[in-house]
Design an enzyme around this catalytic site. Structure first.
Site, mmCIF file in Angstrom:
data_model
loop_
_atom_site.group_PDB
_atom_site.id
_atom_site.type_symbol
_atom_site.label_atom_id
_atom_site.label_comp_id
_atom_site.label_asym_id
_atom_site.label_seq_id
_atom_site.Cartn_x
_atom_site.Cartn_y
_atom_site.Cartn_z
ATOM 1 N N HIS A 186 1.045 -1.277 0.029
ATOM 2 C CA HIS A 186 -0.003 0.127 -0.138
ATOM 3 C C HIS A 186 0.788 1.316 0.014
ATOM 4 O O HIS A 186 2.026 1.344 0.401
ATOM 5 C CB HIS A 186 -1.027 0.056 1.285
ATOM 6 C CG HIS A 186 -0.169 0.096 2.540
ATOM 7 N ND1 HIS A 186 0.085 1.259 3.043
ATOM 8 C CD2 HIS A 186 0.000 -0.820 3.286
ATOM 9 C CE1 HIS A 186 0.657 1.171 3.991
ATOM 10 N NE2 HIS A 186 0.642 -0.003 4.644
ATOM 11 N N CYS A 201 3.923 -4.232 6.679
ATOM 12 C CA CYS A 201 3.439 -4.184 5.421
ATOM 13 C C CYS A 201 4.596 -3.706 4.604
ATOM 14 O O CYS A 201 5.582 -3.029 4.688
ATOM 15 C CB CYS A 201 2.405 -2.786 5.348
ATOM 16 S SG CYS A 201 0.922 -3.469 5.728
#
Length: 231
Positions: A186, A201
């Protein structure tokens, strides 16, 4: 996947941006530190990287150049000291640049899976390939810090949410593509070289996250390998 499993994944994914948000706020509000007169242990290397005269001695101009680099990438303290963290970021940049357009030269990311997103933790690079053909990248990424490492192995994109927001921390995670227990690609608004990293992440620039969103789909393979420096 079931609603319960999806909720768990979202909760886990939400933790991935806690540190980046803190770093965004910290980097934006922190005042520039006073410039140090100390000569750092990596003075010559840093001078060379920044195109400064390489004499191994700290000067006011050296400090100003080092401090600007530190401020740009959220390196604290940003006092212009040529220490191990600053040189570590620069050294990583040099290694990334040396890869050129052959990120899978070592053949570690599978070429028998068709479309696949590869993540090299050691070099903090990611790319998309189709067989042995490079489709996009390599691009710099920001993966999990020590204690929150991005997990290695072969995975699959299992859930995508273009406007994902953490339900716990109310933190935006645009162009989120989850591939392992809450860990996702992301976009974030900090430098890809901002230490120490995410909470698991794979952070990307908005441009790269948007491109990954357009190229990948649910069920596509993701392969994560290597080890991030400092973990």
């Amino acid at each position: 996947m079931g609603d319960k499993s999806r909720r768990v994944a979202v909760v886990l994914g939400a933790t991935a941006l806690v540190a980046p948000l803190t770093l965004v706020l910290g980097a934006g509000s922190a005042q520039a530190a006073s410039c140090t007169t100390q000569t750092g242990p990596y003075q010559k290397q840093v001078e060379k990287f920044l195109g400064r005269p390489v004499d191994g001695r700290q000067s006011a101009a050296d400090c100003k150049a080092i401090q600007a680099f530190q401020t740009k990438h959220g390196i604290q303290p940003n006092a212009g000291y040529a220490g191990p963290v600053t040189w570590g970021v620069m050294d990583l940049m040099l290694k990334q640049k040396a890869v050129g357009n052959k990120p899978n030269k070592d053949g570690k990311c599978p070429v028998n899976k068709g479309r696949i997103a590869c993540v090299n933790l050691t070099l903090q690079l990611s790319w998309i390939q189709d067989g042995s053909k490079l489709v996009y990248g390599p691009v710099p990424v920001r993966t999990g810090r020590d204690g929150y490492e991005t997990r290695t192995g072969l995975k699959k994109v299992y859930w995508r949410n273009i406007d994902h927001v953490s339900s716990i921390y109310d933190v935006p995670m645009p162009y989120a593509q989850f591939f392992d227990g809450g860990q996702a690609f992301h976009s974030v608004g900090v430098s890809m070289w901002n230490p120490p990293g995410s909470h698991g992440c794979v952070n990307m620039t908005k441009t790269d996250a948007k491109k990954y969103w357009s190229l990948l789909k649910k069920g596509d393979d993701v392969y994560v390998y290597g080890r991030k420096p400092g973990t």
